[in-house]
Design an enzyme around this catalytic site. Structure first.
Site, PDB file in Angstrom:
ATOM      1  N   HIS A  86       9.143 -51.757  -7.680  1.00 19.11           N
ATOM      2  CA  HIS A  86       8.603 -52.832  -6.833  1.00 19.11           C
ATOM      3  C   HIS A  86       9.431 -52.961  -5.548  1.00 19.11           C
ATOM      4  O   HIS A  86       8.883 -53.134  -4.464  1.00 19.11           O
ATOM      5  CB  HIS A  86       8.657 -54.176  -7.563  1.00 19.11           C
ATOM      6  CG  HIS A  86       7.836 -54.264  -8.804  1.00 19.11           C
ATOM      7  ND1 HIS A  86       8.384 -54.287 -10.062  1.00 19.11           N
ATOM      8  CD2 HIS A  86       6.490 -54.354  -8.986  1.00 19.11           C
ATOM      9  CE1 HIS A  86       7.417 -54.401 -10.960  1.00 19.11           C
ATOM     10  NE2 HIS A  86       6.266 -54.434 -10.344  1.00 19.11           N
TER      11      HIS A  86
ATOM     12  N   SER B 200       8.773 -49.271 -15.104  1.00 24.85           N
ATOM     13  CA  SER B 200       7.647 -50.159 -15.391  1.00 24.85           C
ATOM     14  C   SER B 200       8.186 -51.450 -16.002  1.00 24.85           C
ATOM     15  O   SER B 200       9.149 -51.413 -16.772  1.00 24.85           O
ATOM     16  CB  SER B 200       6.700 -49.480 -16.387  1.00 24.85           C
ATOM     17  OG  SER B 200       5.821 -50.442 -16.938  1.00 24.85           O
TER      18      SER B 200
HETATM   19  P1  AMP Z   1       2.735 -54.572 -11.252  1.00 29.97           P
HETATM   20  O1  AMP Z   1       3.729 -55.670 -11.112  1.00 29.97           O
HETATM   21  O2  AMP Z   1       2.898 -53.750 -12.468  1.00 29.97           O
HETATM   22  O3  AMP Z   1       1.317 -55.055 -11.031  1.00 29.97           O
HETATM   23  O4  AMP Z   1       3.009 -53.576 -10.059  1.00 29.97           O
HETATM   24  C1  AMP Z   1       3.011 -54.022  -8.729  1.00 29.97           C
HETATM   25  C2  AMP Z   1       3.009 -52.819  -7.819  1.00 29.97           C
HETATM   26  O5  AMP Z   1       4.188 -52.045  -8.067  1.00 29.97           O
HETATM   27  C3  AMP Z   1       1.824 -51.878  -8.076  1.00 29.97           C
HETATM   28  O6  AMP Z   1       1.332 -51.426  -6.828  1.00 29.97           O
HETATM   29  C4  AMP Z   1       2.446 -50.767  -8.871  1.00 29.97           C
HETATM   30  O7  AMP Z   1       1.776 -49.542  -8.738  1.00 29.97           O
HETATM   31  C5  AMP Z   1       3.822 -50.703  -8.274  1.00 29.97           C
HETATM   32  N1  AMP Z   1       4.767 -50.029  -9.175  1.00 29.97           N
HETATM   33  C6  AMP Z   1       4.970 -50.287 -10.492  1.00 29.97           C
HETATM   34  N2  AMP Z   1       5.869 -49.423 -11.009  1.00 29.97           N
HETATM   35  C7  AMP Z   1       6.240 -48.593 -10.002  1.00 29.97           C
HETATM   36  C8  AMP Z   1       7.129 -47.482  -9.894  1.00 29.97           C
HETATM   37  N3  AMP Z   1       7.827 -47.035 -10.934  1.00 29.97           N
HETATM   38  N4  AMP Z   1       7.255 -46.878  -8.697  1.00 29.97           N
HETATM   39  C9  AMP Z   1       6.541 -47.314  -7.618  1.00 29.97           C
HETATM   40  N5  AMP Z   1       5.698 -48.362  -7.648  1.00 29.97           N
HETATM   41  C10 AMP Z   1       5.534 -48.984  -8.810  1.00 29.97           C
END
Ligand code: AMP
Length: 283
Positions: free
Chosen positions: A37, A186
């Site tokens: 993030h 993640s």
């Molecule tokens: P989330 O909080 O899981 O909804 O993710 C928010 C944003 O962060 C989304 O655009 C995801 O694709 C991105 N994101 C999550 N994990 C990663 C990662 N390991 N590398 C790059 N971006 C990420």
């Protein structure tokens, strides 16, 4: 950095930026922020004058048997991390602010682009995402919005949403941030036991092995994919999918062609944790 909890508050800030002629880059998140993030927030900072991050665990994108209740929530730490990464406004609405309590008469439908990959395994998932991102774009009115390749189907569907709904925003896709052993970062990795965490990077290794063969000229990778599925199973994964998909339509592809772009993607469970990962094959 300022925290806005209501739509009125954030609209006031956004209007002020617009009056000053400043550009806005937006990073929507569900919190439990990690280096992935933060890399998006930093990329956003390199694109525009102001960076808005939203932190909102969107109930509409969770299925009835998914982890909405258990999803990690750590708002105070996240707000500090946003500040450190160069965010100027953090938007932290609650369900009442995002959806209100009144009866809903409208819905969005996603067709075909969500038939396979995560859309195939998680009915309603992308409808929930399109709904919330559509709302967030209308609230924040960003010039740029940054999404991670980690969720590549999301990026492609959001790009289509921008095109079909005429949002005036440029979608930027950021590369996947990984731990040293290759595991894609993640928020859900927090669910992994020590033993599961040790095994988890094999999902990425499986993708890398297929990529290597494709780079060596393998144009019909099904046998190789099947071998990797078997290996993941032997390591303790419960496979969801591991396949090559069209970059544009995200439907499965058996025969690759030179000059085309594909998504090599996998999803598998370790215990109750669902892991996803992907690589782009640019032939
Ligand atoms: P989330 O909080 O899981 O909804 O993710 C928010 C944003 O962060 C989304 O655009 C995801 O694709 C991105 N994101 C999550 N994990 C990663 C990662 N390991 N590398 C790059 N971006 C990420």
């Amino acid at each position: 950095m300022k925290q806005c909890k209501t739509i009125e508050e954030i609209r006031k800030e956004v209007s002020q930026f617009k009056r000053e002629g400043k550009t806005i880059a937006f990073v929507p998140t569900m919190g439990a922020l990690h280096e992935g993030h933060l890399s998006l927030i930093k990329l956003a900072g390199s694109k525009a004058d102001e960076v808005v991050v939203s932190i909102y665990v969107n109930p509409e994108q969770f299925g009835p048997n998914e982890d909405f209740e258990d999803y990690p929530r750590q708002l105070e730490d996240d707000i500090q991390a946003c500040k450190d990464a160069g965010c100027t406004i953090v938007f932290t609405p609650d369900d009442e602010i995002m959806y209100g309590s009144g009866k809903k008469y409208l819905s969005v439908q996603v067709k075909e682009l969500n038939t396979h990959m995560d859309g195939g395994s998680r009915p309603g998932f992308f409808e929930g995402i399109v709904l919330v991102v559509n709302k967030l774009f209308n609230i924040v009115e960003p010039d740029f919005a940054v999404f991670g390749q980690k969720d590549i189907q999301q990026v492609q569907i959001i790009r289509q949403m921008v095109k079909e709904f005429n949002h005036n925003v440029e979608i930027v896709m950021a590369p996947i941030k990984r731990a040293e052993d290759g595991l894609a970062l993640s928020s859900r990795n927090a669910y992994l036991s020590q033993e599961e965490r040790r095994v988890a990077p094999y999902l990425y290794s499986a993708l890398k092995r297929v990529e290597e063969k494709v780079n060596q000229g393998l144009m019909e990778p099904e046998d190789m994919l099947e071998l990797q599925r078997e290996e993941l199973k032997a390591k303790g994964f419960k496979n969801d999918y591991l396949s090559v998909f069209s970059f544009d339509t995200m439907s499965p592809v058996n025969k690759l062609e030179k000059g085309e772009r594909y998504i090599l993607a996998g999803a598998a469970y370790l215990g109750k944790t669902r892991l996803i990962d992907n690589l782009i094959l640019d032939l």
